[in-house]
Write a protein that holds these residues in place. Structure first.
Motif, PDB file in Angstrom:
ATOM      1  N   ALA A 142       0.825  -1.209   0.000  1.00  0.00           N
ATOM      2  CA  ALA A 142       0.000   0.000   0.000  1.00  0.00           C
ATOM      3  C   ALA A 142       0.860   1.262   0.000  1.00  0.00           C
ATOM      4  CB  ALA A 142      -0.933  -0.006   1.213  1.00  0.00           C
ATOM      5  N   LEU A 143       1.877   1.300   0.848  1.00  0.00           N
ATOM      6  CA  LEU A 143       2.726   2.491   0.943  1.00  0.00           C
ATOM      7  C   LEU A 143       3.526   2.704  -0.341  1.00  0.00           C
ATOM      8  CD1 LEU A 143       3.971   2.133   4.632  1.00  0.00           C
ATOM      9  CD2 LEU A 143       2.265   3.736   3.754  1.00  0.00           C
ATOM     10  N   ASN A 144       3.938   1.610  -0.957  1.00  0.00           N
ATOM     11  CA  ASN A 144       4.659   1.706  -2.232  1.00  0.00           C
ATOM     12  C   ASN A 144       3.818   2.393  -3.291  1.00  0.00           C
ATOM     13  OD1 ASN A 144       7.274   1.082  -2.991  1.00  0.00           O
ATOM     14  ND2 ASN A 144       6.979  -1.105  -2.755  1.00  0.00           N
ATOM     15  N   VAL A 160       2.830   5.948   7.645  1.00  0.00           N
ATOM     16  CA  VAL A 160       4.190   5.389   7.634  1.00  0.00           C
ATOM     17  C   VAL A 160       4.688   5.212   9.068  1.00  0.00           C
ATOM     18  CG1 VAL A 160       6.586   5.781   6.950  1.00  0.00           C
ATOM     19  CG2 VAL A 160       4.748   6.331   5.360  1.00  0.00           C
ATOM     20  N   ILE A 161       4.450   6.218   9.898  1.00  0.00           N
ATOM     21  CA  ILE A 161       4.876   6.139  11.303  1.00  0.00           C
ATOM     22  C   ILE A 161       4.132   5.010  12.020  1.00  0.00           C
ATOM     23  CG2 ILE A 161       4.839   7.369  13.517  1.00  0.00           C
ATOM     24  CD1 ILE A 161       5.326   9.968  11.893  1.00  0.00           C
ATOM     25  N   GLN A 162       2.827   4.905  11.773  1.00  0.00           N
ATOM     26  CA  GLN A 162       2.042   3.820  12.377  1.00  0.00           C
ATOM     27  C   GLN A 162       2.558   2.458  11.920  1.00  0.00           C
ATOM     28  OE1 GLN A 162      -2.118   5.171  11.394  1.00  0.00           O
ATOM     29  NE2 GLN A 162      -2.539   4.363  13.426  1.00  0.00           N
ATOM     30  N   PHE A 167       5.273  -2.621  12.876  1.00  0.00           N
ATOM     31  CA  PHE A 167       6.206  -3.608  12.329  1.00  0.00           C
ATOM     32  C   PHE A 167       7.605  -2.984  12.239  1.00  0.00           C
ATOM     33  CE2 PHE A 167       2.021  -4.607  10.507  1.00  0.00           C
ATOM     34  CZ  PHE A 167       1.876  -5.931  10.907  1.00  0.00           C
ATOM     35  N   PRO A 168       8.373  -3.021  13.327  1.00  0.00           N
ATOM     36  CA  PRO A 168       9.714  -2.405  13.320  1.00  0.00           C
ATOM     37  C   PRO A 168      10.630  -2.948  12.223  1.00  0.00           C
ATOM     38  CG  PRO A 168       9.032  -2.922  15.564  1.00  0.00           C
ATOM     39  CD  PRO A 168       8.009  -3.538  14.660  1.00  0.00           C
ATOM     40  N   ALA A 169      10.356  -4.154  11.749  1.00  0.00           N
ATOM     41  CA  ALA A 169      11.193  -4.728  10.689  1.00  0.00           C
ATOM     42  C   ALA A 169      11.053  -3.969   9.374  1.00  0.00           C
ATOM     43  CB  ALA A 169      10.836  -6.200  10.476  1.00  0.00           C
ATOM     44  N   LEU A 170      10.102  -3.049   9.308  1.00  0.00           N
ATOM     45  CA  LEU A 170       9.911  -2.246   8.099  1.00  0.00           C
ATOM     46  C   LEU A 170      10.927  -1.111   7.975  1.00  0.00           C
ATOM     47  CD1 LEU A 170       6.013  -1.801   7.859  1.00  0.00           C
ATOM     48  CD2 LEU A 170       7.484  -2.858   6.151  1.00  0.00           C
ATOM     49  N   VAL A 171      11.858  -0.998   8.908  1.00  0.00           N
ATOM     50  CA  VAL A 171      12.701   0.199   8.959  1.00  0.00           C
ATOM     51  C   VAL A 171      13.481   0.425   7.662  1.00  0.00           C
ATOM     52  CG1 VAL A 171      14.628  -1.010  10.100  1.00  0.00           C
ATOM     53  CG2 VAL A 171      14.380   1.481  10.335  1.00  0.00           C
ATOM     54  N   ASP A 172      14.039  -0.616   7.072  1.00  0.00           N
ATOM     55  CA  ASP A 172      14.787  -0.425   5.822  1.00  0.00           C
ATOM     56  C   ASP A 172      13.853   0.017   4.695  1.00  0.00           C
ATOM     57  OD1 ASP A 172      17.229  -1.044   6.939  1.00  0.00           O
ATOM     58  OD2 ASP A 172      17.113  -3.170   6.424  1.00  0.00           O
ATOM     59  N   PHE A 173      12.687  -0.587   4.653  1.00  0.00           N
ATOM     60  CA  PHE A 173      11.693  -0.190   3.656  1.00  0.00           C
ATOM     61  C   PHE A 173      11.307   1.276   3.842  1.00  0.00           C
ATOM     62  CE2 PHE A 173       7.160   0.521   2.819  1.00  0.00           C
ATOM     63  CZ  PHE A 173       7.104   0.252   1.460  1.00  0.00           C
ATOM     64  N   VAL A 174      11.106   1.670   5.085  1.00  0.00           N
ATOM     65  CA  VAL A 174      10.715   3.051   5.375  1.00  0.00           C
ATOM     66  C   VAL A 174      11.820   4.029   4.989  1.00  0.00           C
ATOM     67  CG1 VAL A 174      10.222   4.665   7.266  1.00  0.00           C
ATOM     68  CG2 VAL A 174       9.008   2.483   7.127  1.00  0.00           C
TER      69      VAL A 174
END
Length: 287
Positions: A142-144, A160-162, A167-174
Motif C-alpha cells: 500500500a505504501l509503495n 508510515v509512522i504507524q 512492524f519495526p522490521a519495516l525500517v529499511d523499507f521506510v
C-alpha cells in the motif's frame, strides 16, 4: 420482505438493515434484492448502512464509489462493512484486497468527499488493529503505491509512522520511502514535511543517510528543528569518512568548514591614496 425494501416506512432504516442481514446470512443476495437495495439507497435512504449486508457481493467497481460513505459511518458499522468487503463472495473473492482498502482510505479527500478527517484516521486505525489481515507485506504494498500518488495523501506520513510502530522490521523499507520523498521535494509539502522530519528524528541513526540527501537549506531546517541531531549526524559523517562526498555547504552546516571571511582592505592615508592616484595619470611622471 422485498415489498418493505421497495417501499420502506419512514424511519425504518434499522428494520431494513435487519431484514437484509437475515436475507444474506446464509446465502448470497439475489439479483432482485441487490437491485432493490441499490435503488432504495440511491433514491430514498441515503444511509450507507443498508448496503453493508450486500457488500460481499459487490465488485470493486461498485465498492470504491461508496467507500467514503462507509468510512463516514460509526466505527462499529465501518468494521462490519470492512469485514464484508474483505470477505467477498465464494465466486469472486474479496471486493478489495487489504492493500486496496488502505489505498482507498487514503484516497478520501475529507473536504471534497465530506468525510471528517477524524473518521478517516479512525478507519486507518481500524485496519492497524487487524494485524493478521493488514500485515507487513500489505503495508509495504500500500505504501509503495501511495508514495507515488499525486498529490501524496495527507495522512501518508502518519500511516508510515504507524506502520513502523506496528512492524519495526519495516525500517529499511521506510528509509527507502523517505529517500523517495526527498526526490519528490517533500519540503514543498508542509504538512507532510513535518511528519518526515519527525520520522527522521525517531529513526536516527538509520535515517542519517536520508538526511544527508537533503539540500543544505532543508538540512539546516531539520537540524534547527531537532538540534540534538546535529552532533550525532556530524559524528556519523566522521565515522563514515564522508567529507569528500558532501557539498561544502552541508559540511559547513555540520560544523566542519568555516566559510572564509573576506580579508579587510589595507588602510592607506588619504594623502597617499591621492598621490598614488595622481601618479597613475598620463603625464604624471613627465617633468
Amino acid at each position: 420482505m422485498l415489498d418493505i425494501i421497495h417501499s420502506p416506512p419512514e424511519g425504518s432504516e434499522e428494520l431494513v438493515t435487519m431484514i437484509l442481514q437475515t436475507l444474506t446470512e446464509e446465502s448470497n443476495p439475489s439479483a432482485n434484492l441487490v437491485v432493490a437495495v441499490k435503488h432504495l439507497y440511491e433514491t430514498k435512504l441515503k444511509d450507507a448502512s443498508i448496503l453493508i449486508p450486500l457488500l460481499s457481493s459487490f465488485p470493486k467497481e461498485e465498492v470504491l464509489p461508496i467507500f467514503p460513505r462507509l468510512v463516514d459511518l460509526s466505527p462499529d458499522r465501518f468494521q462490519d462493512a470492512l469485514a464484508r468487503i474483505l470477505q467477498g463472495s465464494a465466486h469472486t473473492g474479496p471486493a478489495l484486497t487489504p492493500a486496496e482498502v488502505l489505498i482507498a482510505i487514503h484516497d478520501i479527500n475529507p473536504e471534497k468527499d465530506k468525510v471528517p478527517l477524524k473518521k478517516v484516521i479512525d478507519a486507518c486505525t481500524a485496519c492497524f488493529e487487524q494485524r493478521t489481515v493488514f500485515t507487513q507485506q500489505v503495508l509495504e504494498k500500500a505504501l509503495n503505491k501511495l508514495v507515488d500518488n499525486v498529490p501524496i495523501p495527507l495522512l501518508f506520513m502518519r500511516t508510515v509512522i504507524q506502520a513502523l510502530d506496528a512492524f519495526p522490521a519495516l525500517v529499511d523499507f521506510v528509509m527507502g520511502i523517505l529517500s523517495r520523498l526527498v526526490n519528490k521535494q517533500i519540503w514543498k509539502m508542509p504538512k507532510l514535511w513535518v511528519g518526515f522530519l519527525k520520522l527522521a528524528y525517531q529513526t536516527q541513526p538509520r535515517s542519517f543517510d536520508v538526511l544527508l540527501q537533503l539540500p543544505p537549506p532543508q538540512l539546516e531546517v531539520a537540524l534547527n528543528k531537532y538540534p540534538n541531531l546535529r552532533p550525532h549526524l556530524s559524528s556519523f559523517v566522521n565515522r563514515q569518512n564522508l567529507h569528500n562526498k558532501l557539498p561544502r555547504h552541508t559540511l559547513n552546516i555540520l560544523g566542519f568548514v568555516n566559510e572564509p571571511q573576506q580579508a579587510p582592505m589595507p588602510f592607506a592615508p588619504a594623502a597617499l591614496q591621492t598621490a598614488d592616484a595622481t601618479s597613475s595619470l598620463p603625464g604624471a611622471n613627465i617633468m
